[in-house]
Design a protein around this motif. Structure first.
Motif, PDB file in Angstrom:
ATOM      1  N   CYS A 139      38.507  32.887  40.308  1.00 20.84           N
ATOM      2  CA  CYS A 139      37.323  33.575  39.931  1.00 20.84           C
ATOM      3  C   CYS A 139      36.641  32.706  38.640  1.00 20.84           C
ATOM      4  O   CYS A 139      37.235  32.683  37.652  1.00 20.84           O
ATOM      5  CB  CYS A 139      37.181  34.789  39.491  1.00 20.84           C
ATOM      6  SG  CYS A 139      35.689  35.546  38.947  1.00 20.84           S
ATOM      7  N   CYS A 199      29.897  40.089  38.534  1.00 21.91           N
ATOM      8  CA  CYS A 199      30.060  39.214  39.762  1.00 21.91           C
ATOM      9  C   CYS A 199      28.802  38.470  40.405  1.00 21.91           C
ATOM     10  O   CYS A 199      27.875  39.408  40.535  1.00 21.91           O
ATOM     11  CB  CYS A 199      30.868  40.071  40.923  1.00 21.91           C
ATOM     12  SG  CYS A 199      31.032  39.322  42.299  1.00 21.91           S
ATOM     13  N   MET A 200      28.846  37.436  40.641  1.00 19.14           N
ATOM     14  CA  MET A 200      27.968  36.873  41.174  1.00 19.14           C
ATOM     15  C   MET A 200      27.759  36.326  42.753  1.00 19.14           C
ATOM     16  O   MET A 200      27.335  35.657  43.127  1.00 19.14           O
ATOM     17  CB  MET A 200      27.511  35.300  40.503  1.00 19.14           C
ATOM     18  CG  MET A 200      28.942  34.589  40.427  1.00 19.14           C
ATOM     19  SD  MET A 200      28.515  32.870  39.639  1.00 19.14           S
ATOM     20  CE  MET A 200      30.309  32.352  39.449  1.00 19.14           C
ATOM     21  N   GLU A 201      29.136  37.152  43.428  1.00 23.75           N
ATOM     22  CA  GLU A 201      29.145  37.074  44.615  1.00 23.75           C
ATOM     23  C   GLU A 201      29.086  35.627  45.300  1.00 23.75           C
ATOM     24  O   GLU A 201      28.677  35.404  46.293  1.00 23.75           O
ATOM     25  CB  GLU A 201      28.122  37.972  45.554  1.00 23.75           C
ATOM     26  CG  GLU A 201      27.987  39.442  44.993  1.00 23.75           C
ATOM     27  CD  GLU A 201      26.676  40.167  45.808  1.00 23.75           C
ATOM     28  OE1 GLU A 201      26.701  40.046  46.879  1.00 23.75           O
ATOM     29  OE2 GLU A 201      26.293  40.981  44.930  1.00 23.75           O
ATOM     30  N   CYS A 202      29.807  34.832  44.706  1.00 19.60           N
ATOM     31  CA  CYS A 202      30.040  33.397  45.003  1.00 19.60           C
ATOM     32  C   CYS A 202      30.905  33.176  46.158  1.00 19.60           C
ATOM     33  O   CYS A 202      30.843  32.273  46.922  1.00 19.60           O
ATOM     34  CB  CYS A 202      30.469  32.740  43.801  1.00 19.60           C
ATOM     35  SG  CYS A 202      32.342  32.988  43.385  1.00 19.60           S
ATOM     36  N   GLY A 203      31.851  34.117  46.427  1.00 13.84           N
ATOM     37  CA  GLY A 203      32.766  34.141  47.562  1.00 13.84           C
ATOM     38  C   GLY A 203      33.966  33.336  47.352  1.00 13.84           C
ATOM     39  O   GLY A 203      34.811  33.169  48.350  1.00 13.84           O
ATOM     40  N   CYS A 258      36.713  34.039  46.015  1.00 11.51           N
ATOM     41  CA  CYS A 258      37.938  35.059  45.948  1.00 11.51           C
ATOM     42  C   CYS A 258      38.033  35.098  47.458  1.00 11.51           C
ATOM     43  O   CYS A 258      39.188  34.970  47.926  1.00 11.51           O
ATOM     44  CB  CYS A 258      37.685  36.260  45.292  1.00 11.51           C
ATOM     45  SG  CYS A 258      36.168  37.029  45.695  1.00 11.51           S
ATOM     46  N   ASN A 286      33.004  43.415  46.976  1.00  9.48           N
ATOM     47  CA  ASN A 286      32.263  43.350  45.785  1.00  9.48           C
ATOM     48  C   ASN A 286      30.893  43.577  45.888  1.00  9.48           C
ATOM     49  O   ASN A 286      30.374  44.252  44.673  1.00  9.48           O
ATOM     50  CB  ASN A 286      32.234  41.624  45.068  1.00  9.48           C
ATOM     51  CG  ASN A 286      33.751  41.350  44.871  1.00  9.48           C
ATOM     52  OD1 ASN A 286      34.617  42.236  44.926  1.00  9.48           O
ATOM     53  ND2 ASN A 286      33.892  40.044  44.522  1.00  9.48           N
TER      54      ASN A 286
HETATM   55  S1  SF4 Z   1      32.726  36.627  44.337  1.00  9.92           S
HETATM   56 FE1  SF4 Z   1      34.777  36.652  43.788  1.00  9.92          FE
HETATM   57  S2  SF4 Z   1      35.155  34.853  42.585  1.00  9.92           S
HETATM   58 FE2  SF4 Z   1      33.039  35.049  42.881  1.00  9.92          FE
HETATM   59  S3  SF4 Z   1      32.328  35.896  40.947  1.00  9.92           S
HETATM   60 FE3  SF4 Z   1      32.643  37.696  42.170  1.00  9.92          FE
HETATM   61  S4  SF4 Z   1      34.774  38.127  42.011  1.00  9.92           S
HETATM   62 FE4  SF4 Z   1      34.430  36.130  41.096  1.00  9.92          FE
END
Ligand code: SF4
Ligand code: SF4
Length: 447
Positions: free
Chosen positions: A375, A408-412, A414, A428
């Motif tokens: 992350c 969390c920017m939901e980048c995926g 993880c 998330n």
């Molecule tokens: S989606 Fe996962 S990796 Fe991305 S910012 Fe949120 S928790 Fe971190």
């Protein structure tokens, strides 16, 4: 928020087969459907329609007026007749939408004028009139972002040309073909925001764009073209800010308070285009890609055309798509129909065949810690996931707040690395929705 020192752990396949393809204009569509809301989760206010069924409209004519920072002006993207003002639902989101039947003429609105602002307030009003929104995905009105300059001095403008998501090449083509508008946009921001430094961040997988823009700005010491490693999510604003300036925005802090704003390169171009032509945002470049499409392409299209129109312009389908995504494969939003329409912020439409969408069933967490390690924001997605399994809503909320799920920017990233194939980013997203509602209810309830 503790941003990691290195984000080089996630190298994704690029799948950017359209990078060498100059955008081509699609034939004039028979009709367009223009939602009056940006239709994303952060800003979903409806603009107010100012036309009626039966009205004749021309390209660039205002058809819905923005109400606040959550909406933007909507302009007719074809000339023709307003056939309906109706409810539109796509991928679980609802908005009012204006349907225009094209007369096939693309007649330009006679009232359009090249704006001539003389100060910051007038400049912001012109940007507002342009209907330009953030084209990096957030769809936040450009004028609202730039209005930070009314309160803080914006010393540095970071121009985001990273385009780190697989499949998308729209911004890459913009940087190759609209260097003059990038220059114009920078001149405008120098003049009205008084910014002294402009950093154009571009991933190294676009060497031609880096070369062209470096050459263009070689005599301007205020502009620096910054090659960035091709790692995901290089284009996320927190990551770009850190990699370009070494700065970090703490929770609750505005980026502008650091003297910095980030603007997507195509948003800058669309804004500048309005000051050159007087034409507001009525069309855009979109990448159409994926294993279900016969001939992937970059297309120039009026806002409001259907996915079906785009597919037709790409020679049709190889097979029925099992998944349609607006945006890239990591952060894009899954769509539920070929009849869904292209929005201002839709930079790509990815259509995947069944084989490419097969998923391995998730299994229990094995506590390997990879999701935490990858992350970029130092969050703990496994903890969000565990919290979301709790029945007690107050306990759930307490953990999610402590673990800062809203950051969390939901980048995926993880989800991508999880060996147990757990849908962490999806969880998330649900967790952010839960905590937003929970906090709202507790505020309203006075608890
Ligand atoms: S989606 Fe996962 S990796 Fe991305 S910012 Fe949120 S928790 Fe971190
Ligand atoms: S990566 Fe997956 S298996 Fe590993 S700790 Fe995170 S959720 Fe559990």
């Amino acid at each position: 928020m503790s941003l990691k020192k290195s984000i080089s752990s996630l190298k994704l396949p690029h799948y950017k087969s359209t990078a060498g393809m100059a955008p081509v204009r699609i034939p004039i569509p028979k009709e367009v459907l223009l939602p009056v809301s940006p239709m994303n989760s952060h800003s979903a206010t409806n603009a107010e329609p100012v036309v009626q069924v039966g009205d004749h409209v021309t390209v660039g004519q205002l058809i819905a007026r923005e109400k606040d920072r959550g909406s933007a002006h909507i302009h007719a993207s074809v000339s023709g007749t307003v056939k309906a003002i109706e409810n539109y639902t796509a991928a679980g989101k609802k908005a009012l939408a204006i349907r225009i039947e094209s007369d096939g003429k693309m007649e330009k609105c006679p009232d359009l004028k090249i704006p001539q602002p003389t100060n910051l307030d007038e400049f912001l009003q012109c940007v507002r009139d342009s209907g330009a929104v953030g084209l990096g995905g957030a769809a936040y009105p450009v004028w609202a972002k730039l209005s930070a300059a009314q309160k803080s001095h914006i010393q540095t403008v970071l121009i985001n040309g990273a385009e780190c998501e697989p499949f998308i090449t729209c911004d890459h083509r913009v940087m190759l073909e609209y260097g003059d508008l990038i220059q114009k946009g920078i001149e405008l921001l120098k003049q009205f925001l008084g910014s002294e430094e402009f950093i154009i961040g571009i991933e190294k997988n676009k060497p031609d764009a880096i070369e062209q823009l470096t050459e263009r700005f070689k005599d301007d010491p205020a502009v620096k073209v910054l090659p960035l490693s091709s790692v995901y999510p290089q284009g996320a604003k927190q990551v770009l800010l850190y990699n370009a300036t070494g700065k970090v925005v703490e929770k609750g802090q505005r980026m502008a308070s650091l003297g910095v704003i980030i603007i997507n390169v195509y948003s800058l171009v669309k804004m500048a285009e309005y000051f050159v032509t007087g034409m507001p945002m009525v069309e855009r470049i979109v990448t159409v890609e994926g294993s279900a499409v016969k001939e992937p392409k970059n297309l120039i299209v009026p806002i409001g055309v259907t996915v079906r129109d785009l597919v037709e312009a790409c020679g049709g389908l190889k097979e029925e798509p099992a998944k349609i995504i607006f945006g890239g494969a990591m952060m894009g939003k899954t769509q539920d129909s070929l009849d869904n329409v292209l929005l201002k912020a839709t930079n790509a439409v990815v259509l995947m065949n069944r084989k490419d969408t097969e998923k391995t069933a998730p299994s229990p967490c094995i506590h390997c810690g990879r999701c935490v390690a990858v992350c970029p924001l130092g969050l703990n997605p496994a903890a969000f996931s565990r919290a979301m399994e709790l029945e007690d809503e107050d306990k759930k909320a307490a953990i999610l707040q402590k673990e800062q799920v809203r950051v969390c920017m939901e980048c995926g990233c993880c989800s991508y690395v999880c060996p147990a194939h757990r849908p962490l980013a999806e969880t998330n997203n649900k967790a952010i929705g839960f905590i937003r509602n929970w906090e709202k209810a507790h505020k309203e309830g006075g608890k």
